[in-house]
Scaffold this active site. Structure first.
Site, PDB file in Angstrom:
ATOM      1  N   LYS A 107      56.108 108.259  85.657  1.00 20.99           N
ATOM      2  CA  LYS A 107      56.833 109.535  85.591  1.00 20.99           C
ATOM      3  C   LYS A 107      58.149 109.213  84.879  1.00 20.99           C
ATOM      4  O   LYS A 107      59.090 108.702  85.475  1.00 20.99           O
ATOM      5  CB  LYS A 107      57.090 110.047  87.015  1.00 20.99           C
ATOM      6  CG  LYS A 107      57.345 111.532  87.137  1.00 20.99           C
ATOM      7  CD  LYS A 107      58.533 112.050  86.387  1.00 20.99           C
ATOM      8  CE  LYS A 107      59.854 111.781  87.088  1.00 20.99           C
ATOM      9  NZ  LYS A 107      61.016 112.182  86.235  1.00 20.99           N
ATOM     10  N   GLY A 121      67.042 103.703  88.555  1.00 18.59           N
ATOM     11  CA  GLY A 121      67.828 104.938  88.515  1.00 18.59           C
ATOM     12  C   GLY A 121      69.016 104.810  89.440  1.00 18.59           C
ATOM     13  O   GLY A 121      69.501 103.702  89.708  1.00 18.59           O
ATOM     14  N   SER A 122      69.469 105.947  89.952  1.00 20.52           N
ATOM     15  CA  SER A 122      70.678 105.951  90.768  1.00 20.52           C
ATOM     16  C   SER A 122      70.407 105.387  92.171  1.00 20.52           C
ATOM     17  O   SER A 122      69.279 105.448  92.671  1.00 20.52           O
ATOM     18  CB  SER A 122      71.205 107.378  90.880  1.00 20.52           C
ATOM     19  OG  SER A 122      70.222 108.193  91.484  1.00 20.52           O
ATOM     20  N   VAL A 165      69.008 108.156  94.630  1.00 21.14           N
ATOM     21  CA  VAL A 165      67.564 108.440  94.577  1.00 21.14           C
ATOM     22  C   VAL A 165      66.772 107.199  95.010  1.00 21.14           C
ATOM     23  O   VAL A 165      65.742 107.317  95.681  1.00 21.14           O
ATOM     24  CB  VAL A 165      67.137 108.917  93.160  1.00 21.14           C
ATOM     25  CG1 VAL A 165      65.623 109.085  93.086  1.00 21.14           C
ATOM     26  CG2 VAL A 165      67.822 110.228  92.804  1.00 21.14           C
ATOM     27  N   GLY A 166      67.289 106.015  94.672  1.00 21.37           N
ATOM     28  CA  GLY A 166      66.618 104.776  95.079  1.00 21.37           C
ATOM     29  C   GLY A 166      66.430 104.711  96.596  1.00 21.37           C
ATOM     30  O   GLY A 166      65.393 104.255  97.093  1.00 21.37           O
ATOM     31  N   GLU A 200      65.849  99.166  91.093  1.00 19.57           N
ATOM     32  CA  GLU A 200      66.925  98.709  90.195  1.00 19.57           C
ATOM     33  C   GLU A 200      67.892  99.873  90.068  1.00 19.57           C
ATOM     34  O   GLU A 200      67.541 100.910  89.519  1.00 19.57           O
ATOM     35  CB  GLU A 200      66.361  98.342  88.811  1.00 19.57           C
ATOM     36  CG  GLU A 200      65.410  97.164  88.810  1.00 19.57           C
ATOM     37  CD  GLU A 200      66.103  95.851  89.152  1.00 19.57           C
ATOM     38  OE1 GLU A 200      67.342  95.782  89.120  1.00 19.57           O
ATOM     39  OE2 GLU A 200      65.381  94.889  89.477  1.00 19.57           O
ATOM     40  N   CYS A 248      73.314 100.348  82.873  1.00 20.19           N
ATOM     41  CA  CYS A 248      73.531  99.895  84.250  1.00 20.19           C
ATOM     42  C   CYS A 248      74.392  98.637  84.248  1.00 20.19           C
ATOM     43  O   CYS A 248      75.067  98.348  85.223  1.00 20.19           O
ATOM     44  CB  CYS A 248      72.203  99.634  84.927  1.00 20.19           C
ATOM     45  SG  CYS A 248      71.135  98.591  83.948  1.00 20.19           S
ATOM     46  N   GLU A 270      80.465 103.873  90.128  1.00 24.30           N
ATOM     47  CA  GLU A 270      79.815 103.910  88.805  1.00 24.30           C
ATOM     48  C   GLU A 270      80.081 105.267  88.154  1.00 24.30           C
ATOM     49  O   GLU A 270      79.813 106.302  88.741  1.00 24.30           O
ATOM     50  CB  GLU A 270      78.305 103.705  88.966  1.00 24.30           C
ATOM     51  CG  GLU A 270      77.589 103.625  87.635  1.00 24.30           C
ATOM     52  CD  GLU A 270      76.091 103.398  87.785  1.00 24.30           C
ATOM     53  OE1 GLU A 270      75.442 104.173  88.517  1.00 24.30           O
ATOM     54  OE2 GLU A 270      75.576 102.449  87.191  1.00 24.30           O
TER      55      GLU A 270
HETATM   56  P1  NAD Z   1      68.232 109.204  88.574  1.00 22.54           P
HETATM   57  O1  NAD Z   1      68.198 108.461  89.860  1.00 22.54           O
HETATM   58  O2  NAD Z   1      68.818 110.564  88.569  1.00 22.54           O
HETATM   59  O3  NAD Z   1      66.765 109.377  88.001  1.00 22.54           O
HETATM   60  C1  NAD Z   1      65.904 108.283  87.774  1.00 22.54           C
HETATM   61  C2  NAD Z   1      64.472 108.740  87.836  1.00 22.54           C
HETATM   62  O4  NAD Z   1      64.180 109.163  89.183  1.00 22.54           O
HETATM   63  C3  NAD Z   1      64.145 109.941  86.941  1.00 22.54           C
HETATM   64  O5  NAD Z   1      62.858 109.779  86.400  1.00 22.54           O
HETATM   65  C4  NAD Z   1      64.155 111.108  87.928  1.00 22.54           C
HETATM   66  O6  NAD Z   1      63.357 112.181  87.540  1.00 22.54           O
HETATM   67  C5  NAD Z   1      63.590 110.452  89.180  1.00 22.54           C
HETATM   68  N1  NAD Z   1      63.917 111.135  90.446  1.00 22.54           N
HETATM   69  C6  NAD Z   1      64.983 111.938  90.716  1.00 22.54           C
HETATM   70  N2  NAD Z   1      64.906 112.365  91.997  1.00 22.54           N
HETATM   71  C7  NAD Z   1      63.795 111.834  92.537  1.00 22.54           C
HETATM   72  C8  NAD Z   1      63.202 111.886  93.826  1.00 22.54           C
HETATM   73  N3  NAD Z   1      63.730 112.610  94.809  1.00 22.54           N
HETATM   74  N4  NAD Z   1      62.070 111.173  94.038  1.00 22.54           N
HETATM   75  C9  NAD Z   1      61.524 110.418  93.060  1.00 22.54           C
HETATM   76  N5  NAD Z   1      62.041 110.345  91.817  1.00 22.54           N
HETATM   77  C10 NAD Z   1      63.165 111.033  91.561  1.00 22.54           C
HETATM   78  O7  NAD Z   1      68.962 108.244  87.538  1.00 22.54           O
HETATM   79  P2  NAD Z   1      69.300 108.508  86.005  1.00 22.54           P
HETATM   80  O8  NAD Z   1      70.450 109.471  85.953  1.00 22.54           O
HETATM   81  O9  NAD Z   1      68.062 108.843  85.250  1.00 22.54           O
HETATM   82  O10 NAD Z   1      69.769 107.052  85.524  1.00 22.54           O
HETATM   83  C11 NAD Z   1      71.063 106.584  85.682  1.00 22.54           C
HETATM   84  C12 NAD Z   1      71.121 105.582  86.815  1.00 22.54           C
HETATM   85  O11 NAD Z   1      70.175 104.544  86.595  1.00 22.54           O
HETATM   86  C13 NAD Z   1      72.458 104.872  86.913  1.00 22.54           C
HETATM   87  O12 NAD Z   1      72.853 104.816  88.249  1.00 22.54           O
HETATM   88  C14 NAD Z   1      72.159 103.471  86.385  1.00 22.54           C
HETATM   89  O13 NAD Z   1      73.014 102.469  86.864  1.00 22.54           O
HETATM   90  C15 NAD Z   1      70.768 103.277  86.827  1.00 22.54           C
HETATM   91  N6  NAD Z   1      70.112 102.233  86.044  1.00 22.54           N
HETATM   92  C16 NAD Z   1      69.887 101.027  86.647  1.00 22.54           C
HETATM   93  C17 NAD Z   1      69.291 100.000  85.956  1.00 22.54           C
HETATM   94  C18 NAD Z   1      69.045  98.667  86.611  1.00 22.54           C
HETATM   95  O14 NAD Z   1      68.182  97.939  86.143  1.00 22.54           O
HETATM   96  N7  NAD Z   1      69.748  98.303  87.654  1.00 22.54           N
HETATM   97  C19 NAD Z   1      68.888 100.205  84.628  1.00 22.54           C
HETATM   98  C20 NAD Z   1      69.132 101.437  84.041  1.00 22.54           C
HETATM   99  C21 NAD Z   1      69.729 102.460  84.773  1.00 22.54           C
END
Ligand code: NAD
Length: 496
Positions: A177, A230-231, A234-235, A252, A286, A387
């Protein structure tokens, strides 16, 4: 698969519409008048169909010899390399990063594809001794099942490839996804794998929003592995979803990475690194170098020269070769950055440059923000700890290596850190003391390579690592095998 720029889901080897018939638009963040494509707004029913396809493809793929799986990955790697320029252009249009950086993102996907294809003839286990005579012992890697991959928008092809390639080479099947802001690059990657000969159902892709498509994937009982980038917010939800059924979960998440510049640093090099680490990808990495802790003896000079360089950066549409800093991904991200500028000013940090949205003919249709530097920051300020994910760098003075390390570690995240020094002892001390998963000497906090483990400590991750052979540990399970050729009952720990 697509007509009039309408992109469908890829399920069981077929390009299909969402059962809801709803769609959403993918917009260029540098020019919001430009529509990149229309994607399926998938729901739990679409996710269930994709998981069912992945589940039924699993037995066949699991039994496919890894070198045969690898042949498909090698073909995919070659196709990606042939199409690198077109794929990078698509990425710049949907994500905004300058073309040169988009080429790097595609290259990371190529590197990971070839790296994991090479694992097809390795996937090493161990052979070892036994405490009993005439007994042979070994361990082998086994595939796990269906992997659900949820990815962010900032590395639209590299991150999906980091997850897909190790999952596939280990013999798992996949449902991805992708991020709703950048689905095209994932679709491009999926198309390449389809063309390279991946059997139907082995890889499935459903586009859509987090709560509507991501959450059902994380919760689905037939998904055994979830890999999320991601964030942190959400993680945490994804971790809870995985806990219900004891799934393997790789998280991550966020970072607040630090560069430490010591009094003996090569300042030209440190400033080059700070500009690239702080403002590359518009600070939306990130691993972005969002904090710079600087020794007081060189603070003023560093500050002056860093601001000079930031003011010269060419912000613009990433498709033009002269652009060094692209737009932010969307309006929400722009508002977040504006809010943090207010927070920083309110906390008493000194705004040295930037701090505002860029306007004018070149900028009015995109989410452009001026490279921003705050000086005289204290480690406790929110702009030094949280962040921001934009082109905002906080400068923090320090008076010793020990203080720099303490400030550097004073955040909930633990992704990447770096030191600029010519003192080898201090470089090693910092390497030992920094609580981050990645550490650089005389380089900024960005620049990971695909054959080393990638990931962070504390609230950046949950102890897993991506890339390198570390990824194989996540996407496979160990099976330990004992072969007794003594023709007698031998009891371990008893008949010794
Ligand atoms: P996000 O958490 O908003 O979204 C990431 C993904 O999760 C998207 O595909 C989104 O649709 C999905 N998502 C959102 N809500 C969800 C839920 N309730 N259940 C399941 N999936 C859901 O993050 P973003 O804004 O896309 O990315 C930015 C973040 O990602 C920053 O915090 C950044 O630090 C982090 N990031 C981390 C790394 C790493 O390797 N540590 C790498 C790149 C980005």
């Amino acid at each position: 698969m697509s007509s009039d720029n309408v992109f469908k889901n890829f399920i069981g080897g077929q390009w299909v519409e969402s059962t809801s018939r709803e769609t959403f638009e993918n917009i260029n963040p540098a020019d919001t008048n430009e529509r990149i494509g229309v994607f399926q707004r998938s729901n739990a029913e679409d996710v269930a169909a994709a998981v069912a396809a992945a589940k039924s493809a699993f037995p066949g793929w699991r039994r496919t010899p890894p070198p045969k799986r690898a042949e498909i990955l090698f073909r995919a790697g070659r196709l990606l390399a042939e199409r690198k320029e077109a794929l990078a252009r698509d990425m710049t249009r949907e994500m905004g990063k300058p073309l040169e950086e988009a080429r790097g993102d595609v290259q990371e996907a190529i590197d990971m594809t070839f790296y994991m294809a090479g694992e097809g003839r390795r996937l090493f286990g161990q052979t070892t001794t036994s405490e009993l005579p005439s007994k042979f012992c070994m361990s082998v890697r086994s595939p796990i099942g269906v992997c659900g991959l949820i990815t962010p928008w900032n590395f639209p092809m590299a991150i999906p490839a980091w997850k897909m390639m190790p999952a596939l080479i280990c013999g798992n099947t996949v449902v991805i996804k992708p991020a709703e802001d950048t689905p095209l690059s994932s679709f491009n990657l999926v198309r390449v794998l389809e063309e390279a000969g991946l059997p139907p159902g082995v890889l499935n892709c459903v586009s859509g929003f987090g709560p509507e498509a991501g959450a059902p994937l994380a919760h689905h009982p037939d998904v055994h592995v979830i890999s999320f980038t991601g964030s942190t917010e959400v993680g945490r939800e994804v971790a809870h979803a995985g806990a219900e059924r004891f799934k393997h979960v790789c998280l991550e998440m966020g970072g607040k990475n630090v560069i430490m510049v010591m009094e003996d640093a090569n300042l030209d090099l440190a400033i080059d690194g700070a500009v690239w680490g702080g403002f590359g990808t518009t600070g939306q990495r990130c691993t972005a170098s969002s904090r710079i802790v600087i020794h007081k003896d060189i603070y003023s000079e560093f500050e002056r020269r860093f601001v000079e360089r930031a003011l010269k950066l060419k912000v613009g549409n990433g498709i033009y070769p002269e652009t060094q800093v692209g737009p932010l991904i969307n309006e929400a991200q722009l508002r977040t950055v504006e809010r943090y500028v207010e927070i920083g000013t309110g906390e008493g940090a000194q705004l040295l440059c930037g701090g505002k949205r860029l306007t004018g003919r070149e900028y009015d249709r995109g989410w452009f923000f001026a490279p921003t530097i705050f000086s005289d920051c204290t480690p406790e300020m929110r702009i030094s700890r949280e962040e921001i994910f934009g082109p905002v760098v906080s400068l923090i003075p320090c008076s010793s290596l020990e203080q720099a390390i303490a400030v550097g570690n004073n955040v909930v995240y633990g992704l990447s850190s770096s030191i600029y020094t010519r003192n080898i002892n201090n470089a090693f001390k910092a390497m030992q003391e920094m609580q981050t998963g990645i550490f650089y000497v005389n380089a900024p906090t960005i620049g990971a390579e695909t054959h080393l483990p990638f990931g962070g400590t504390k609230q950046t991750g949950n102890g897993q690592r991506e890339a390198a052979t570390a990824a194989l540990d996540f996407y496979s399970e160990w099976k330990s095998i004992y072969i007794d050729y003594s023709d007698t009952l031998q009891r371990a720990q008893i008949d010794t």
